[in-house]
Design a protein around this motif. Structure first.
Motif, mmCIF file in Angstrom:
data_model
loop_
_atom_site.group_PDB
_atom_site.id
_atom_site.type_symbol
_atom_site.label_atom_id
_atom_site.label_comp_id
_atom_site.label_asym_id
_atom_site.label_seq_id
_atom_site.Cartn_x
_atom_site.Cartn_y
_atom_site.Cartn_z
ATOM 1 N N SER A 224 0.819 -1.218 0.000
ATOM 2 C CA SER A 224 0.000 0.000 0.000
ATOM 3 C C SER A 224 0.852 1.267 0.000
ATOM 4 C CB SER A 224 -0.923 0.001 1.221
ATOM 5 O OG SER A 224 -1.668 1.190 1.302
ATOM 6 N N PHE A 225 1.845 1.332 0.894
ATOM 7 C CA PHE A 225 2.677 2.527 0.978
ATOM 8 C C PHE A 225 3.573 2.660 -0.247
ATOM 9 C CE2 PHE A 225 1.145 2.394 5.220
ATOM 10 C CZ PHE A 225 1.332 3.660 5.769
ATOM 11 N N GLY A 226 4.016 1.534 -0.800
ATOM 12 C CA GLY A 226 4.834 1.578 -2.001
ATOM 13 C C GLY A 226 4.058 2.078 -3.197
ATOM 14 N N LEU A 227 2.836 1.586 -3.368
ATOM 15 C CA LEU A 227 1.999 2.035 -4.482
ATOM 16 C C LEU A 227 1.628 3.515 -4.333
ATOM 17 C CD1 LEU A 227 -0.391 -1.019 -5.042
ATOM 18 C CD2 LEU A 227 1.502 -0.268 -6.494
ATOM 19 N N SER A 228 1.400 3.943 -3.086
ATOM 20 C CA SER A 228 1.073 5.359 -2.862
ATOM 21 C C SER A 228 2.205 6.256 -3.337
ATOM 22 C CB SER A 228 0.808 5.605 -1.370
ATOM 23 O OG SER A 228 -0.366 4.948 -0.953
ATOM 24 N N PHE A 229 3.442 5.839 -3.040
ATOM 25 C CA PHE A 229 4.569 6.657 -3.488
ATOM 26 C C PHE A 229 4.705 6.630 -5.011
ATOM 27 C CE2 PHE A 229 9.103 6.789 -4.719
ATOM 28 C CZ PHE A 229 9.340 8.127 -4.437
ATOM 29 N N LEU A 230 4.541 5.443 -5.622
ATOM 30 C CA LEU A 230 4.679 5.350 -7.078
ATOM 31 C C LEU A 230 3.601 6.159 -7.807
ATOM 32 C CD1 LEU A 230 5.545 1.557 -7.484
ATOM 33 C CD2 LEU A 230 7.090 3.516 -7.703
ATOM 34 N N ILE A 231 2.418 6.243 -7.208
ATOM 35 C CA ILE A 231 1.320 6.962 -7.857
ATOM 36 C C ILE A 231 1.448 8.466 -7.655
ATOM 37 C CG2 ILE A 231 -1.177 7.349 -7.827
ATOM 38 C CD1 ILE A 231 -1.467 4.346 -7.121
ATOM 39 N N TRP A 232 1.730 8.882 -6.409
ATOM 40 C CA TRP A 232 1.697 10.312 -6.095
ATOM 41 C C TRP A 232 3.066 10.976 -6.173
ATOM 42 C CZ3 TRP A 232 -3.016 11.826 -6.419
ATOM 43 C CH2 TRP A 232 -4.057 10.983 -6.040
ATOM 44 N N ARG A 233 4.126 10.235 -5.899
ATOM 45 C CA ARG A 233 5.495 10.774 -5.974
ATOM 46 C C ARG A 233 5.653 12.079 -5.199
ATOM 47 N NH1 ARG A 233 8.782 8.484 -10.006
ATOM 48 N NH2 ARG A 233 7.983 6.379 -10.393
ATOM 49 N N SER A 234 5.116 12.106 -3.995
ATOM 50 C CA SER A 234 5.193 13.312 -3.176
ATOM 51 C C SER A 234 6.146 13.101 -2.004
ATOM 52 C CB SER A 234 3.804 13.678 -2.633
ATOM 53 O OG SER A 234 3.345 12.687 -1.739
ATOM 54 N N ARG A 235 6.534 14.203 -1.381
ATOM 55 C CA ARG A 235 7.410 14.126 -0.219
ATOM 56 C C ARG A 235 6.726 13.387 0.923
ATOM 57 N NH1 ARG A 235 9.652 19.748 1.842
ATOM 58 N NH2 ARG A 235 10.449 19.670 -0.309
ATOM 59 N N GLU A 236 5.414 13.596 1.060
ATOM 60 C CA GLU A 236 4.675 12.961 2.149
ATOM 61 C C GLU A 236 4.633 11.446 1.991
ATOM 62 O OE1 GLU A 236 3.667 15.537 0.410
ATOM 63 O OE2 GLU A 236 3.744 17.136 1.913
ATOM 64 N N THR A 237 4.352 10.954 0.778
ATOM 65 C CA THR A 237 4.284 9.502 0.577
ATOM 66 C C THR A 237 5.657 8.862 0.718
ATOM 67 O OG1 THR A 237 4.480 9.825 -1.832
ATOM 68 C CG2 THR A 237 2.252 9.636 -0.904
ATOM 69 N N PHE A 238 6.711 9.583 0.305
ATOM 70 C CA PHE A 238 8.066 9.058 0.479
ATOM 71 C C PHE A 238 8.422 8.962 1.956
ATOM 72 C CE2 PHE A 238 12.607 9.851 1.170
ATOM 73 C CZ PHE A 238 13.142 8.760 0.489
ATOM 74 N N ALA A 239 8.103 10.016 2.714
ATOM 75 C CA ALA A 239 8.407 10.022 4.145
ATOM 76 C C ALA A 239 7.632 8.929 4.877
ATOM 77 C CB ALA A 239 8.074 11.389 4.737
ATOM 78 N N ALA A 240 6.382 8.710 4.475
ATOM 79 C CA ALA A 240 5.573 7.667 5.116
ATOM 80 C C ALA A 240 6.166 6.291 4.869
ATOM 81 C CB ALA A 240 4.139 7.735 4.583
ATOM 82 N N GLY A 241 6.526 6.005 3.622
ATOM 83 C CA GLY A 241 7.119 4.716 3.308
ATOM 84 C C GLY A 241 8.454 4.521 3.993
ATOM 85 N N LEU A 242 9.266 5.574 4.045
ATOM 86 C CA LEU A 242 10.568 5.485 4.713
ATOM 87 C C LEU A 242 10.405 5.231 6.206
ATOM 88 C CD1 LEU A 242 13.653 5.778 4.442
ATOM 89 C CD2 LEU A 242 13.361 8.228 4.905
ATOM 90 N N ALA A 243 9.446 5.920 6.831
ATOM 91 C CA ALA A 243 9.196 5.733 8.263
ATOM 92 C C ALA A 243 8.757 4.301 8.553
ATOM 93 C CB ALA A 243 8.135 6.720 8.752
ATOM 94 N N LEU A 244 7.881 3.773 7.697
ATOM 95 C CA LEU A 244 7.419 2.393 7.887
ATOM 96 C C LEU A 244 8.579 1.417 7.751
ATOM 97 C CD1 LEU A 244 4.986 0.408 8.189
ATOM 98 C CD2 LEU A 244 4.928 0.330 5.689
ATOM 99 N N GLY A 245 9.392 1.584 6.703
ATOM 100 C CA GLY A 245 10.491 0.655 6.464
ATOM 101 C C GLY A 245 11.539 0.681 7.556
ATOM 102 N N LEU A 246 11.951 1.875 7.981
ATOM 103 C CA LEU A 246 12.971 1.982 9.023
ATOM 104 C C LEU A 246 12.463 1.436 10.353
ATOM 105 C CD1 LEU A 246 14.523 5.505 8.265
ATOM 106 C CD2 LEU A 246 15.487 3.246 7.745
ATOM 107 N N ALA A 247 11.211 1.763 10.685
ATOM 108 C CA ALA A 247 10.643 1.263 11.943
ATOM 109 C C ALA A 247 10.502 -0.255 11.911
ATOM 110 C CB ALA A 247 9.283 1.917 12.191
#
Length: 388
Positions: A224-247
C-alpha cells in the motif's frame, strides 16, 4: 447506548474470568515440542541475560532441556542430536533452536515454572481492554453491535486456537494493537502521522520475533505505501514509506541479532526442512483449510473488507480497506502455498484484519440527525459491516 455498553462490558469481563479459570489449570508439560523450546529460550534469558540469544546446545550444561523432554515422555530425551526444534548450522559446528527469541523473552519475564499461565492471563487482559475500548468508542448501534460480537469472539479465541502455541498469545496482542493504530492512522489523519506509522512498523517487525511467519503480516502495508509513493510521488508519501520501512527494521532487530548469533548471518535463520520449502499448491493443504474453522473467518474478513470499501463515506477508510484487502490476499496466498497446515496459521492475519476493520467502524463518527451532508455520504462503515 450506555446501558448496552455496560452490559457488554460485564459480558467481556465474565468471559475473561472464565478464561483465567481455565488457564490457571494449564500445565507447562503438555507434550508439545515447541513449548519446550520456548521455555528453554526463556531459561537461557533468565540464566545468561541478553547472551541467552545464543541457543547452542553446547550451553546446555545444567540439564534443563533433558529434564523438560523427559517430563513429557520424549524417548530420546538424553540424545542431543535428536532434540526437537533444533537444527545444525550450515557449517555443522553447533546445534541451535529454530524459533525466534521473542516468545522466550516474554516468558522470561515471569518466574520459572510459572510462566505460561501469567503470560496468557496478561495477553487475555490486554485483548479485553482493547475490546472494551472498541465498545466504549462506538457511537452508533451498528458499531456497538460489531464491537460486542467481535470482542466476545476475540476473547474466546485467546483460549482456542491461541493455546495451540505459546507464540500465539503475544501475536494476538500485537495484531489487536496494530489494528487500532492502523485504523487511527487512516481515520484520524492527524499531525502525528509519521509517529503512528513508525509505531505500526515497529509492531509489525516485533511480531516476527514471536513467530517468524508473522513477517508476512507487513506485506500489505509495504504494498500500500509503495503504491502510494509510485502513484503520487510526493514528499509525504516518500516520508511515510521510509518511516514504515525503518521502523520495521528496528522491530526486526531481535530476529537479526538471534540469526547473527546462532547462524552467523543476520538474514539467515535456523529454520529448515518443510518450513523453508518453496511454495506450491497442495490440494490436501487447501482442503484442510476449507474444512477448518479458519475458513468461515476468512469469508467474514474478506466480505467485511469489500463492504467497508464499497460503502465507506470517509476517504481514509476506503484507503484502509484497500490496505487490508492487499494484506489478506498476500497472506492467504502465502499460507495456501505453504506445505504445512495448522489450525492457527492464518489466524493472525484474520485477527489483524478484523481488528482493523472494527476500529475503523467505531472510530468513524456517527451520523448527525437531519444532516443533509451525512445523507449524501451514504451508509456509514459500521452500518454496512453490521449487516453481515
Amino acid at each position: 447506548m450506555r446501558a448496552a455498553k455496560v452490559l457488554v462490558s460485564i459480558l467481556f469481563l465474565a468471559i475473561l474470568a472464565s478464561n483465567i479459570r481455565l488457564i490457571s489449570h494449564w500445565s507447562e508439560s503438555r507434550g508439545v515440542y515447541d513449548d519446550i523450546c520456548y521455555l528453554r529460550q526463556a531459561h537461557l534469558f533468565q540464566r545468561f541475560g541478553w547472551h541467552g540469544l545464543d541457543t547452542s546446545l553446547a550451553r546446555e550444561t545444567d540439564g534443563y532441556l533433558a529434564s523438560k523432554l523427559r517430563s513429557i515422555g520424549y524417548p530420546d530425551w538424553n540424545d542431543r542430536t535428536r532434540a526437537p526444534c533444533h537444527t545444525l548450522t550450515a557449517d555443522g559446528s553447533k546445534s541451535v533452536m529454530t524459533p525466534p527469541p521473542g516468545t522466550g523473552f516474554v516468558l522470561a519475564l515471569f518466574p520459572e515454572g510459572f510462566q505460561v499461565v501469567p503470560l496468557y492471563v496478561l495477553a487475555n487482559s490486554i485483548v479485553v481492554a482493547l475490546a472494551l475500548y472498541g465498545v466504549w468508542r462506538a457511537r452508533e448501534r451498528g458499531a456497538l453491535t460489531l464491537a460486542a460480537l467481535f470482542g466476545a469472539l476475540s476473547i474466546y479465541f485467546m483460549i482456542n486456537p491461541t493455546k495451540a502455541s505459546y507464540s500465539m498469545a503475544p501475536t494476538m496482542v500485537v495484531c489487536a494493537l496494530t489494528g487500532l493504530l492502523t485504523a487511527r492512522l487512516f481515520v484520524e489523519e492527524g499531525r502525528r502521522r509519521l509517529l503512528m506509522i513508525a509505531a505500526i512498523g515497529i509492531l509489525l517487525g516485533l511480531s516476527a520475533s514471536f513467530r517468524i511467519a508473522n513477517v508476512v503480516l507487513s506485506a500489505g502495508y509495504f504494498l500500500s505505501f509503495g503504491l502510494s509513493f509510485l502513484i503520487w510521488r510526493s514528499r509525504e508519501t516518500f516520508a511515510a514509506g521510509l518511516a514504515l520501512g525503518l521502523a520495521f527494521l528496528v522491530g526486526l532487530l531481535p530476529v537479526f541479532a538471534a540469526n547473527l548469533v546462532n547462524s552467523g548471518h543476520p538474514l539467515v535463520s535456523a529454520y529448515g526442512g518443510q518450513d523453508t520449502a518453496p511454495p506450491r499448491l497442495d490440494p490436501e493443504v487447501l482442503l484442510a483449510y476449507f474444512r477448518d474453522t479458519q475458513f468461515p473467518l476468512i469469508v467474514i474478513a474478506c466480505a467485511s473488507t469489500v463492504l467497508l470499501w464499497r460503502f465507506a463515506g470517509h476517504p481514509g477508510v476506503r484507503k484502509l480497506a484497500l490496505l487490508v484487502a492487499g494484506n489478506l490476499v498476500l497472506n492467504l496466498a502465502f499460507f495456501a502455498t505453504h506445505p504445512v497446515f495448522t489450525p492457527y496459521y492464518v489466524i493472525p492475519i484474520l485477527m489483524q484484519s478484523l481488528w482493523t476493520l472494527l476500529f475503523a467502524a467505531v472510530l468513524t463518527r456517527g451520523p448527525v440527525r437531519g444532516s443533509i451532508a451525512h445523507e449524501a455520504d451514504g451508509p456509514r462503515p459500521a452500518e454496512m459491516l453490521s449487516r453481515l
